[in-house]
Enzyme design. Structure first.
Site, PDB file in Angstrom:
ATOM      1  N   ASP A  48       0.545   6.211  13.370  1.00  0.00           N
ATOM      2  CA  ASP A  48      -0.654   6.802  12.751  1.00  0.00           C
ATOM      3  C   ASP A  48      -0.865   8.267  13.146  1.00  0.00           C
ATOM      4  O   ASP A  48      -1.811   8.898  12.675  1.00  0.00           O
ATOM      5  CB  ASP A  48      -1.900   5.978  13.109  1.00  0.00           C
ATOM      6  CG  ASP A  48      -1.941   4.648  12.370  1.00  0.00           C
ATOM      7  OD1 ASP A  48      -1.114   4.444  11.473  1.00  0.00           O
ATOM      8  OD2 ASP A  48      -2.811   3.822  12.697  1.00  0.00           O
ATOM      9  N   CYS A  93       0.861  -1.172   0.000  1.00  0.00           N
ATOM     10  CA  CYS A  93       0.000   0.000   0.000  1.00  0.00           C
ATOM     11  C   CYS A  93       0.897   1.221   0.000  1.00  0.00           C
ATOM     12  O   CYS A  93       2.118   1.092  -0.026  1.00  0.00           O
ATOM     13  CB  CYS A  93      -0.946  -0.018   1.190  1.00  0.00           C
ATOM     14  SG  CYS A  93      -0.105   0.190   2.742  1.00  0.00           S
ATOM     15  N   ARG A 106       4.253  -4.222   3.644  1.00  0.00           N
ATOM     16  CA  ARG A 106       3.301  -4.861   4.542  1.00  0.00           C
ATOM     17  C   ARG A 106       3.075  -6.363   4.279  1.00  0.00           C
ATOM     18  O   ARG A 106       1.990  -6.787   3.891  1.00  0.00           O
ATOM     19  CB  ARG A 106       1.980  -4.085   4.534  1.00  0.00           C
ATOM     20  CG  ARG A 106       2.209  -2.619   4.796  1.00  0.00           C
ATOM     21  CD  ARG A 106       0.945  -1.841   4.945  1.00  0.00           C
ATOM     22  NE  ARG A 106       0.366  -1.960   6.271  1.00  0.00           N
ATOM     23  CZ  ARG A 106      -0.690  -1.247   6.670  1.00  0.00           C
ATOM     24  NH1 ARG A 106      -1.267  -0.409   5.863  1.00  0.00           N
ATOM     25  NH2 ARG A 106      -1.150  -1.400   7.889  1.00  0.00           N
TER      26      ARG A 106
HETATM   27  C1  UD1 Z   1      -2.169  -1.798  12.296  1.00  0.00           C
HETATM   28  C2  UD1 Z   1      -3.117  -0.640  12.070  1.00  0.00           C
HETATM   29  C3  UD1 Z   1      -2.401   0.516  11.377  1.00  0.00           C
HETATM   30  C4  UD1 Z   1      -1.168   0.909  12.180  1.00  0.00           C
HETATM   31  C5  UD1 Z   1      -0.286  -0.310  12.430  1.00  0.00           C
HETATM   32  C6  UD1 Z   1       0.909   0.000  13.332  1.00  0.00           C
HETATM   33  C7  UD1 Z   1      -5.250  -1.770  11.780  1.00  0.00           C
HETATM   34  C8  UD1 Z   1      -6.384  -2.105  10.887  1.00  0.00           C
HETATM   35  N1  UD1 Z   1      -4.217  -1.102  11.231  1.00  0.00           N
HETATM   36  O1  UD1 Z   1      -1.750  -2.259  11.005  1.00  0.00           O
HETATM   37  O2  UD1 Z   1      -3.297   1.624  11.296  1.00  0.00           O
HETATM   38  O3  UD1 Z   1      -0.421   1.858  11.425  1.00  0.00           O
HETATM   39  O4  UD1 Z   1      -1.059  -1.350  13.069  1.00  0.00           O
HETATM   40  O5  UD1 Z   1       0.487   0.528  14.535  1.00  0.00           O
HETATM   41  O6  UD1 Z   1      -5.304  -2.028  12.965  1.00  0.00           O
HETATM   42  N2  UD1 Z   1       4.951  -6.779   9.383  1.00  0.00           N
HETATM   43  C9  UD1 Z   1       5.704  -7.783   8.830  1.00  0.00           C
HETATM   44  N3  UD1 Z   1       5.129  -9.021   8.710  1.00  0.00           N
HETATM   45  C10 UD1 Z   1       3.857  -9.284   9.124  1.00  0.00           C
HETATM   46  C11 UD1 Z   1       3.098  -8.244   9.703  1.00  0.00           C
HETATM   47  C12 UD1 Z   1       3.668  -6.984   9.826  1.00  0.00           C
HETATM   48  O7  UD1 Z   1       6.854  -7.579   8.440  1.00  0.00           O
HETATM   49  O8  UD1 Z   1       3.410 -10.432   8.990  1.00  0.00           O
HETATM   50  C13 UD1 Z   1       5.525  -5.407   9.510  1.00  0.00           C
HETATM   51  C14 UD1 Z   1       4.763  -4.394   8.634  1.00  0.00           C
HETATM   52  O9  UD1 Z   1       5.223  -4.407   7.298  1.00  0.00           O
HETATM   53  C15 UD1 Z   1       5.054  -3.092   9.338  1.00  0.00           C
HETATM   54  C16 UD1 Z   1       5.116  -3.511  10.816  1.00  0.00           C
HETATM   55  O10 UD1 Z   1       5.338  -4.925  10.815  1.00  0.00           O
HETATM   56  O11 UD1 Z   1       6.290  -2.570   8.947  1.00  0.00           O
HETATM   57  C17 UD1 Z   1       3.862  -3.169  11.612  1.00  0.00           C
HETATM   58  O12 UD1 Z   1       2.765  -3.846  11.087  1.00  0.00           O
HETATM   59  P1  UD1 Z   1       1.519  -4.287  11.945  1.00  0.00           P
HETATM   60  O13 UD1 Z   1       1.733  -3.975  13.385  1.00  0.00           O
HETATM   61  O14 UD1 Z   1       1.188  -5.689  11.566  1.00  0.00           O
HETATM   62  O15 UD1 Z   1       0.408  -3.318  11.378  1.00  0.00           O
HETATM   63  P2  UD1 Z   1      -1.044  -3.679  10.863  1.00  0.00           P
HETATM   64  O16 UD1 Z   1      -1.692  -4.650  11.776  1.00  0.00           O
HETATM   65  O17 UD1 Z   1      -0.993  -3.991   9.418  1.00  0.00           O
END
Ligand code: UD1
Length: 424
Positions: free
Chosen positions: A311, A118, A123
């Protein structure tokens, strides 16, 4: 496509009601898949992301009705369900991946399209899938879809101690939901601690789940055979709250954010204090006012909760554009989350971006300009900048805003902002 026109200048005074949290609601809604009995959410925000999740859940066979007040979602998922979450819906919103854990827990199989990148970064979903694999799921990526199957038809918690390499919010939510119906006890180490996770755990407990430790780094979930129904109010949106707290900080005046709670934003409030902005608790919420005319430069590093939220980084950057001195903002959660910086520069800001670090040297005033929103939080940061700038700012591509801020124009008009939405 609609745009938002803002005339900058005056101070803001009055009250702004804060809605239920988008991010909490988006994880509470898929919890309906875990039970055959009704799940009712009150205090749901009226946003396009909630409509997208409604569309997704309906495509899976769930009933979702929005009650007359617009804020109550009545959901029910009895009978047969479809276990495939189609790309056409998932691509619209990354949080669609939150159906993976519940589908797998209920049916033992799930096919969920990978959401893709995105505007703010790649992500990936490896933390989600590695955790589910430890619970006995076989997962492979085919045709852009994650195909997941629980060995023996049911996920296993027994012996599943999942240590996340990073405290991912979505992975914590997916695994927590999956584990509620798994056989045995699942432990998540290095779990995310966000208030939305505590809210989800509260709702799941009302449905009969056995969960301990939410709000800490270790969450323990003892699987049960079935979950029942529940009625649950969605927690206050701390990001909408933080955004509106920055409005009087930036423009002057005094705004009371109704329903606001300091514990949802501790480190953010500490940073406001450092910048010279007073936050006081009232019986209705939080009141915010600049201590003097000047905002002081501060340094920010985004971190998982309870650290400074990513955020709110864009909105804080906008405010620091007119601070006295040089501020350094480090973005540690997403790799590409400074797309608002070049737009703020078009309004006269002095910002240097190098990798994940932005250096903002305060200027006296921002100047209104036509700007383009690139993502949800960037859009609102440009509106805040427009409110504090001299002259007129036109923010285009505002459909991003509809994803996360309900009635933004009305809420800001009510505190004296000159803002309107125009269709072209
Ligand atoms: C959620 C929030 C978003 C917020 C983010 C961080 C929702 C719907 N969205 O997004 O608004 O900005 O938390 O507070 O609740 N990552 C990996 N592998 C994974 C999962 C995540 O590498 O399997 C990385 C992501 O690329 C990113 C970081 O971890 O760099 C944080 O992601 P994550 O905490 O999972 O965010 P979301 O749940 O997607």
């Amino acid at each position: 496509m609609d745009s938002i026109l803002v005339q900058g200048g005056g101070p803001l005074n009055g009250q702004i009601p804060i809605a239920g949290a988008k991010n909490a609601c988006l994880t509470l809604m898929p919890a309906t898949l875990l039970s055959e009995e009704p799940l009712t959410l009150t205090n749901a925000p009226r946003l396009s992301d909630i409509k997208t999740m409604t569309e997704l859940l309906r495509s899976l066979g769930s009933e979702v009705a929005t009650m007359q007040d617009g804020k109550t979602l009545a959901m029910s998922c009895h009978g047969e369900i479809n276990t495939r979450a189609e790309y056409d819906i998932v691509r619209k919103m990354r949080a669609s991946n939150l159906v993976l854990g519940p589908l797998l827990a209920r049916e033992g199989v799930a096919e969920v399209s990978l959401p893709g990148g995105c505007a703010i970064g790649a992500r990936p979903m490896d933390i989600h899938t590695d955790g589910l694999t430890l619970m006995g799921a076989d997962i492979e990526l085919r045709d852009g879809y994650l195909h997941a199957k629980a060995q023996g038809g049911r996920l296993k918690g027994k012996g599943a101690v999942i240590g996340f390499p990073f405290a991912s919010v979505g992975a914590t939510e997916n695994i927590m939901m999956a584990a509620t119906l798994a056989k045995g006890t699942t432990v998540i180490n290095n779990a995310a601690r966000e208030p939305e996770i505590v809210d989800l755990a509260d709702c799941l407990r009302k449905m009969g789940a056995q969960i301990d430790g939410d709000g800490t780094s270790t969450i323990t979930i003892q699987g049960v055979d079935r979950l029942g129904g529940a009625t649950h109010p969605v927690v206050t949106d701390r990001i909408e709250l933080g955004t509106y707290m920055l409005a009087p900080a930036f423009c002057g005046g005094e705004v009371e954010c109704l329903g606001g709670r300091m514990d949802l934003l501790t480190s953010f409030c500490e940073k406001l204090d450092e910048a010279g902005i007073d936050v006081t608790e009232t019986d209705k919420g939080l009141k915010v006012k600049r201590r003097t005319d000047e905002i002081k430069a501060i340094n920010i590093t985004t971190e998982p909760f309870p650290g400074f939220p990513t955020d709110l980084q864009a909105q804080m950057m906008a405010v620091l554009c007119t601070a006295n001195g040089t501020s350094v903002l480090e973005e540690k959660i997403f790799e590409n989350r400074f797309m608002h910086a070049p737009e703020l520069v078009r309004m006269g800001a002095n910002i240097d971006v190098a990798g994940g670090t932005a250096t903002v040297t305060g200027v006296n005033k921002l100047k209104g300009a036509p700007v383009m929103a690139t993502d949800l939080r960037a859009s609102i940061s440009l509106i805040l900048a427009g409110l504090a700038a001299e002259g007129e700012t036109k923010v285009s591509r505002v459909y991003h805003l509809d994803r996360g801020y309900e009635k933004v124009v009305r809420k800001l008009q009510a505190v004296g902002a000159q803002i309107e939405r125009i269709s072209e």
